[in-house]
Design a protein around this motif. Structure first.
Motif, PDB file in Angstrom:
ATOM      1  N   ILE A  84       0.858  -1.199   0.000  1.00  0.00           N
ATOM      2  CA  ILE A  84       0.000   0.000   0.000  1.00  0.00           C
ATOM      3  C   ILE A  84       0.886   1.239   0.000  1.00  0.00           C
ATOM      4  CG2 ILE A  84      -1.562   1.371   1.449  1.00  0.00           C
ATOM      5  CD1 ILE A  84      -2.851  -1.292   2.316  1.00  0.00           C
ATOM      6  N   ILE A  85       0.500   2.222  -0.804  1.00  0.00           N
ATOM      7  CA  ILE A  85       1.211   3.497  -0.864  1.00  0.00           C
ATOM      8  C   ILE A  85       0.306   4.594  -0.320  1.00  0.00           C
ATOM      9  CG2 ILE A  85       2.209   5.248  -2.378  1.00  0.00           C
ATOM     10  CD1 ILE A  85       3.019   3.013  -4.279  1.00  0.00           C
ATOM     11  N   VAL A  86       0.834   5.381   0.615  1.00  0.00           N
ATOM     12  CA  VAL A  86       0.116   6.532   1.171  1.00  0.00           C
ATOM     13  C   VAL A  86       0.917   7.783   0.842  1.00  0.00           C
ATOM     14  CG1 VAL A  86      -0.863   7.588   3.244  1.00  0.00           C
ATOM     15  CG2 VAL A  86      -0.699   5.090   3.082  1.00  0.00           C
ATOM     16  N   MET A  87       0.247   8.808   0.375  1.00  0.00           N
ATOM     17  CA  MET A  87       0.914  10.070   0.059  1.00  0.00           C
ATOM     18  C   MET A  87       0.454  11.157   1.026  1.00  0.00           C
ATOM     19  SD  MET A  87      -1.137  10.559  -3.569  1.00  0.00           S
ATOM     20  CE  MET A  87      -1.167  12.345  -3.751  1.00  0.00           C
ATOM     21  N   ILE A  88       1.419  11.817   1.680  1.00  0.00           N
ATOM     22  CA  ILE A  88       1.097  12.904   2.597  1.00  0.00           C
ATOM     23  C   ILE A  88       1.994  14.102   2.287  1.00  0.00           C
ATOM     24  CG2 ILE A  88       0.430  11.263   4.395  1.00  0.00           C
ATOM     25  CD1 ILE A  88       2.954  12.084   5.910  1.00  0.00           C
ATOM     26  N   ASP A  89       1.652  15.250   2.845  1.00  0.00           N
ATOM     27  CA  ASP A  89       2.428  16.461   2.625  1.00  0.00           C
ATOM     28  C   ASP A  89       3.420  16.679   3.752  1.00  0.00           C
ATOM     29  OD1 ASP A  89       1.131  17.024   0.239  1.00  0.00           O
ATOM     30  OD2 ASP A  89      -0.442  18.184   1.220  1.00  0.00           O
ATOM     31  N   ALA A  90       4.464  17.443   3.449  1.00  0.00           N
ATOM     32  CA  ALA A  90       5.530  17.682   4.418  1.00  0.00           C
ATOM     33  C   ALA A  90       5.374  18.984   5.181  1.00  0.00           C
ATOM     34  CB  ALA A  90       6.891  17.687   3.701  1.00  0.00           C
ATOM     35  N   ASP A  91       4.268  19.692   4.956  1.00  0.00           N
ATOM     36  CA  ASP A  91       4.095  21.001   5.584  1.00  0.00           C
ATOM     37  C   ASP A  91       3.274  20.968   6.862  1.00  0.00           C
ATOM     38  OD1 ASP A  91       1.597  20.486   4.573  1.00  0.00           O
ATOM     39  OD2 ASP A  91       1.537  22.204   3.207  1.00  0.00           O
ATOM     40  N   GLY A  92       2.829  19.769   7.271  1.00  0.00           N
ATOM     41  CA  GLY A  92       2.039  19.638   8.482  1.00  0.00           C
ATOM     42  C   GLY A  92       0.541  19.710   8.254  1.00  0.00           C
ATOM     43  N   SER A  93       0.116  19.852   7.003  1.00  0.00           N
ATOM     44  CA  SER A  93      -1.318  20.000   6.718  1.00  0.00           C
ATOM     45  C   SER A  93      -2.063  18.667   6.759  1.00  0.00           C
ATOM     46  CB  SER A  93      -1.523  20.669   5.358  1.00  0.00           C
ATOM     47  OG  SER A  93      -0.964  19.888   4.317  1.00  0.00           O
ATOM     48  N   THR A  94      -1.359  17.572   6.537  1.00  0.00           N
ATOM     49  CA  THR A  94      -1.992  16.251   6.586  1.00  0.00           C
ATOM     50  C   THR A  94      -1.535  15.523   7.845  1.00  0.00           C
ATOM     51  OG1 THR A  94      -0.225  15.484   5.090  1.00  0.00           O
ATOM     52  CG2 THR A  94      -2.368  15.943   4.117  1.00  0.00           C
ATOM     53  N   ASP A  95      -2.472  14.954   8.548  1.00  0.00           N
ATOM     54  CA  ASP A  95      -2.216  14.319   9.846  1.00  0.00           C
ATOM     55  C   ASP A  95      -1.913  12.832   9.644  1.00  0.00           C
ATOM     56  OD1 ASP A  95      -2.202  13.337  12.421  1.00  0.00           O
ATOM     57  OD2 ASP A  95      -4.052  14.351  13.023  1.00  0.00           O
ATOM     58  N   GLY A  96      -0.696  12.429   9.980  1.00  0.00           N
ATOM     59  CA  GLY A  96      -0.299  11.043   9.807  1.00  0.00           C
ATOM     60  C   GLY A  96      -1.121  10.067  10.622  1.00  0.00           C
ATOM     61  N   ARG A  97      -1.773  10.545  11.670  1.00  0.00           N
ATOM     62  CA  ARG A  97      -2.605   9.656  12.482  1.00  0.00           C
ATOM     63  C   ARG A  97      -3.835   9.159  11.729  1.00  0.00           C
ATOM     64  NH1 ARG A  97      -1.599  13.810  17.323  1.00  0.00           N
ATOM     65  NH2 ARG A  97      -2.043  15.141  15.524  1.00  0.00           N
ATOM     66  N   GLU A  98      -4.170   9.829  10.616  1.00  0.00           N
ATOM     67  CA  GLU A  98      -5.292   9.395   9.800  1.00  0.00           C
ATOM     68  C   GLU A  98      -4.921   8.245   8.866  1.00  0.00           C
ATOM     69  OE1 GLU A  98      -7.561  13.751   9.548  1.00  0.00           O
ATOM     70  OE2 GLU A  98      -6.787  12.797   7.726  1.00  0.00           O
ATOM     71  N   ILE A  99      -3.644   7.909   8.771  1.00  0.00           N
ATOM     72  CA  ILE A  99      -3.209   6.846   7.862  1.00  0.00           C
ATOM     73  C   ILE A  99      -3.939   5.539   8.161  1.00  0.00           C
ATOM     74  CG2 ILE A  99      -1.246   5.359   7.276  1.00  0.00           C
ATOM     75  CD1 ILE A  99       0.540   7.821   7.431  1.00  0.00           C
ATOM     76  N   ARG A 100      -4.198   5.267   9.433  1.00  0.00           N
ATOM     77  CA  ARG A 100      -4.902   4.031   9.791  1.00  0.00           C
ATOM     78  C   ARG A 100      -6.244   3.940   9.049  1.00  0.00           C
ATOM     79  NH1 ARG A 100      -5.412   0.268  14.163  1.00  0.00           N
ATOM     80  NH2 ARG A 100      -3.541   1.143  15.119  1.00  0.00           N
ATOM     81  N   SER A 101      -6.981   5.048   8.962  1.00  0.00           N
ATOM     82  CA  SER A 101      -8.284   5.031   8.290  1.00  0.00           C
ATOM     83  C   SER A 101      -8.138   4.752   6.804  1.00  0.00           C
ATOM     84  CB  SER A 101      -9.004   6.369   8.496  1.00  0.00           C
ATOM     85  OG  SER A 101      -9.276   6.589   9.863  1.00  0.00           O
ATOM     86  N   PHE A 102      -7.128   5.347   6.191  1.00  0.00           N
ATOM     87  CA  PHE A 102      -6.904   5.128   4.765  1.00  0.00           C
ATOM     88  C   PHE A 102      -6.540   3.665   4.492  1.00  0.00           C
ATOM     89  CE2 PHE A 102      -6.565   9.694   4.944  1.00  0.00           C
ATOM     90  CZ  PHE A 102      -6.967  10.131   3.696  1.00  0.00           C
ATOM     91  N   VAL A 103      -5.633   3.119   5.286  1.00  0.00           N
ATOM     92  CA  VAL A 103      -5.204   1.736   5.081  1.00  0.00           C
ATOM     93  C   VAL A 103      -6.356   0.776   5.351  1.00  0.00           C
ATOM     94  CG1 VAL A 103      -3.619  -0.073   5.857  1.00  0.00           C
ATOM     95  CG2 VAL A 103      -2.789   2.273   5.556  1.00  0.00           C
ATOM     96  N   ALA A 104      -7.113   1.023   6.412  1.00  0.00           N
ATOM     97  CA  ALA A 104      -8.249   0.160   6.734  1.00  0.00           C
ATOM     98  C   ALA A 104      -9.268   0.160   5.604  1.00  0.00           C
ATOM     99  CB  ALA A 104      -8.907   0.626   8.032  1.00  0.00           C
ATOM    100  N   THR A 105      -9.459   1.309   4.959  1.00  0.00           N
ATOM    101  CA  THR A 105     -10.390   1.390   3.836  1.00  0.00           C
ATOM    102  C   THR A 105      -9.942   0.494   2.690  1.00  0.00           C
ATOM    103  OG1 THR A 105     -11.045   3.641   4.435  1.00  0.00           O
ATOM    104  CG2 THR A 105     -11.410   2.967   2.149  1.00  0.00           C
ATOM    105  N   LEU A 106      -8.651   0.451   2.433  1.00  0.00           N
ATOM    106  CA  LEU A 106      -8.125  -0.421   1.375  1.00  0.00           C
ATOM    107  C   LEU A 106      -8.235  -1.887   1.769  1.00  0.00           C
ATOM    108  CD1 LEU A 106      -4.941   1.615   0.387  1.00  0.00           C
ATOM    109  CD2 LEU A 106      -7.098   1.510  -0.847  1.00  0.00           C
TER     110      LEU A 106
END
Length: 242
Positions: A84-106
């Motif tokens: 699985i590939i997740v893309m996030i931003d480096a400026d702090g605008s995207t919360d890495g704690r939400e990755i669990r929801s994205f992965v669970a959806t897949l």
């Protein structure tokens, strides 16, 4: 590479250029079960790479060969090893704690997990009225032309199975990368689920996004892709993740 809580390995791609001040916050939000973090450095002139390596010794660094966010993400995707590939931003605008929801959806059956600031439970601390209006306009055009039901077209928090890279066939350099992914995922008949996401304000520095210029590039991408392939196939699904 497999670790709990998911029976799939996860690569996180972080495109960055001169984001040394923001990376401590960004990396602090990443779950400890992630298998791989790839920083795609856009030839930073600050300490972005040094700070990133200090924060995460297992980091993989890809030095961007071209220019633009799209090019950076494509090079990061090509280097990824995870299922699985997740893309996030480096400026702090995207919360890495939400990755669990994205992965669970897949894991629960989606091919492409698409972040949405407009889905119930989502939101933004950063969208200006002009950008929000433009995004809604571009989203409406895409839905009209492609038969999709997206709520948020221009948002860079997405995740997908690496096996779909070939069908996405990404080939753009700029901020229109998110639109291109969304359109081609729909054209390919992938099962798409929107994931509610809260966008934060950039912590330090200024964005390279220009609303008018990049909005025009998005619009051209939407129109150009109509001549590339068929409209959405019957098996395409766009719905809110449960």
């Amino acid at each position: 590479m497999n670790k709990p809580p998911f029976a799939a390995s996860v690569s996180v791609i972080v495109p960055a250029m001169n984001e040394a001040e923001n990376l401590p916050h960004v990396f602090a939000t990443l779950p400890d079960w992630i298998d791989e973090v790839i920083l795609v450095d856009g030839n930073s002139t600050d300490d972005t790479v040094a700070v990133a390596r200090r924060l995460r010794p297992d980091l993989r660094v890809v030095t961007q060969s071209g220019r633009g966010k799209g090019n950076a993400l494509i090079e990061g995707f090509q280097a990824a090893r995870g299922d699985i590939i997740v893309m996030i931003d480096a400026d702090g605008s995207t919360d890495g704690r939400e990755i669990r929801s994205f992965v669970a959806t897949l894991i629960n059956g989606a091919d492409f997990a698409k972040g949405s600031r407009y889905a119930p439970g989502g939101g933004s601390d950063d969208l200006s009225p002009i950008r929000s209006l433009g995004n809604r306009f571009l989203t409406a055009i895409t839905n009209l032309l492609y038969g999709t039901r997206y709520t948020d077209l221009c948002y860079g928090y997405n995740a997908f199975w690496r096996r779909h890279l070939e069908v996405l066939d990404l080939d753009c350099d700029g901020f229109e990368i998110e639109t291109l992914m969304n359109v081609r995922a729909a054209q390919a008949g992938l099962v798409i689920r929107e994931v509610p996401s809260r966008e934060r304000s950039r912590i330090h520095g200024t964005s390279n996004l220009h609303a008018v210029r990049d909005g025009w590039r998005v619009l051209r991408t939407i129109w150009r892709e109509r001549s590339r392939g068929a409209a959405v196939t019957g098996r395409t699904q766009v719905a809110l993740a449960k």
